[in-house]
Enzyme design. Sequence first.
Site, mmCIF file in Angstrom:
data_model
loop_
_atom_site.group_PDB
_atom_site.id
_atom_site.type_symbol
_atom_site.label_atom_id
_atom_site.label_comp_id
_atom_site.label_asym_id
_atom_site.label_seq_id
_atom_site.Cartn_x
_atom_site.Cartn_y
_atom_site.Cartn_z
ATOM 1 N N ASP A 13 32.639 22.038 -27.658
ATOM 2 C CA ASP A 13 33.682 21.817 -26.654
ATOM 3 C C ASP A 13 33.060 21.913 -25.266
ATOM 4 O O ASP A 13 31.849 22.085 -25.123
ATOM 5 C CB ASP A 13 34.836 22.801 -26.822
ATOM 6 C CG ASP A 13 36.174 22.167 -26.441
ATOM 7 O OD1 ASP A 13 36.284 21.641 -25.308
ATOM 8 O OD2 ASP A 13 37.106 22.184 -27.261
ATOM 9 N N GLY A 36 29.447 20.162 -25.593
ATOM 10 C CA GLY A 36 29.367 18.792 -26.079
ATOM 11 C C GLY A 36 30.431 17.896 -25.481
ATOM 12 O O GLY A 36 31.357 18.349 -24.803
ATOM 13 N N ASP A 37 30.265 16.617 -25.730
ATOM 14 C CA ASP A 37 31.149 15.575 -25.238
ATOM 15 C C ASP A 37 31.604 14.754 -26.437
ATOM 16 O O ASP A 37 30.803 14.468 -27.335
ATOM 17 C CB ASP A 37 30.388 14.697 -24.239
ATOM 18 C CG ASP A 37 31.281 13.665 -23.575
ATOM 19 O OD1 ASP A 37 31.710 12.719 -24.271
ATOM 20 O OD2 ASP A 37 31.531 13.790 -22.371
ATOM 21 N N HIS A 45 44.788 11.422 -31.144
ATOM 22 C CA HIS A 45 46.050 10.891 -30.591
ATOM 23 C C HIS A 45 46.097 10.997 -29.069
ATOM 24 O O HIS A 45 47.012 10.456 -28.445
ATOM 25 C CB HIS A 45 47.261 11.546 -31.244
ATOM 26 C CG HIS A 45 47.463 12.993 -30.936
ATOM 27 N ND1 HIS A 45 48.589 13.685 -31.339
ATOM 28 C CD2 HIS A 45 46.695 13.914 -30.270
ATOM 29 C CE1 HIS A 45 48.503 14.943 -30.934
ATOM 30 N NE2 HIS A 45 47.367 15.104 -30.289
#
Length: 340
Positions: free
Chosen positions: A200, A226-227, A245
Site C-alpha cells: 500500500d 507499492g503502486d 470498483h
Amino acid sequence: MAAEPLRDVGALLDVYRQGLVFHSLCAVTRLSIPDRMADGRRDIADLAEETGTDEEALRRVLVLLAGSGIVDVDADRVGAALTEQGKVLCRRHPMSLWATFATFGIPDVGNALTETLKDGAPATQHALGIDFWEHLAKHPDQQLVFGEAMAEQARLLTLPCVPLLDWPADGTVADIAGGIGVLLADILDEAPDARGILVDQPEVLGRARAYLSEQGVDDRCTVRTGDLFVPPPRADVYVLSRVLHDWDDDSVAAILDAVRRGGDDTAVLRIFEDVLPDDAVPSALQGWADVAMLALYHRAKERTLPEFRRLLERGGWRLERVVQGPPGMCVIEARPLAAP
C-alpha cells in the site's frame, strides 16, 4: 384522494426525510457525540458543552434521530441515550460503523450528482474541483477516517469470505492496496503457516505495522510500499479486495496486468467484489454501491461477471470460479492465461 396514491406519496416523503436523518447521523458521528453517550444516558446540555455545539441545535437533531430509533430522548428533552442500534456508531463497538458515517464522501458531494448526470464526471470533481484521491491526500485527517471506514467495511463484507476459501498451507499471500491489513491478518490466522505481503501507500503502512502487530501476525508478514500499476512482489496468491470498483475499465485492465507480471504461471488471483446480475435488475444495495462509485471516482462502477471476465482476459487472467459471500460480496478467482 384514493388510499394508494397517498401511500405512494408517504413512501417518497419518507425517503426525503431519511436523507436528513443520514446527514444528521454523519454530523453527530463526526463530532464524536455517540462516543460520549456510550456509557449511558447523558444530559444534552453537558453534551453540547463538551462537544462545542449549540445546545438547542443538538437537542433538535437528537430528537430527529430518536424518531428513527437511534437515540432515546427523555419526554422533557433534557437527557438522551443511545439505543442498541445507536451504539453501533461508537468507536469501541465490536461492529462499529463510526468511520463509515464520519468519513468524507457521499454526504458531502451528493448534491453534485445533478452535474454528474449531465456529463458523467464524478460528483467529487464538481464539488471539490479535484478528484477524490487528491482531496484525501491534501487532508490527512480525512484520509485517516476514510481508511478506518474501509477497515470497518472489510470486517463486515470480506472477512466472512475467508473461511469459504482454501489458502496455501505454507505459501505467500500478497494483499495489494490492503490498507492496514484487516483482510490479510484474517487470512494469516486462517492459514497459520502461510506468510503475507501487504502492499500500500507509505502513509498507510505505519498504521498497518501497528495493526498487524496487534493481531499477532507481524512476524509472518512484510509490508511494502507499492503502486497498483507497478508489478507487486512474487506471491502464490494475490488478493485485490474492493479495489477494482474504484477504477475505470482501462485502469482495471492495467492493474490486473501489473499483478500478472508480478507473479508466475502458478499464481492465483482472488478479487473480493460484488458481482452485478447481467440478466436482472440489481438489488437496492447493489444499485446504491454502483451510484456511490459513480459519485466518488472517475468512471468507476460495480460490474457484471461478463465484464469481469473481459477485463481479466485483458490483464492476462482466466476467470475460474465465483464464490458467493454475504450480500454485497463475492470472490472471483482467476489464474494466469496460458502464453500464446
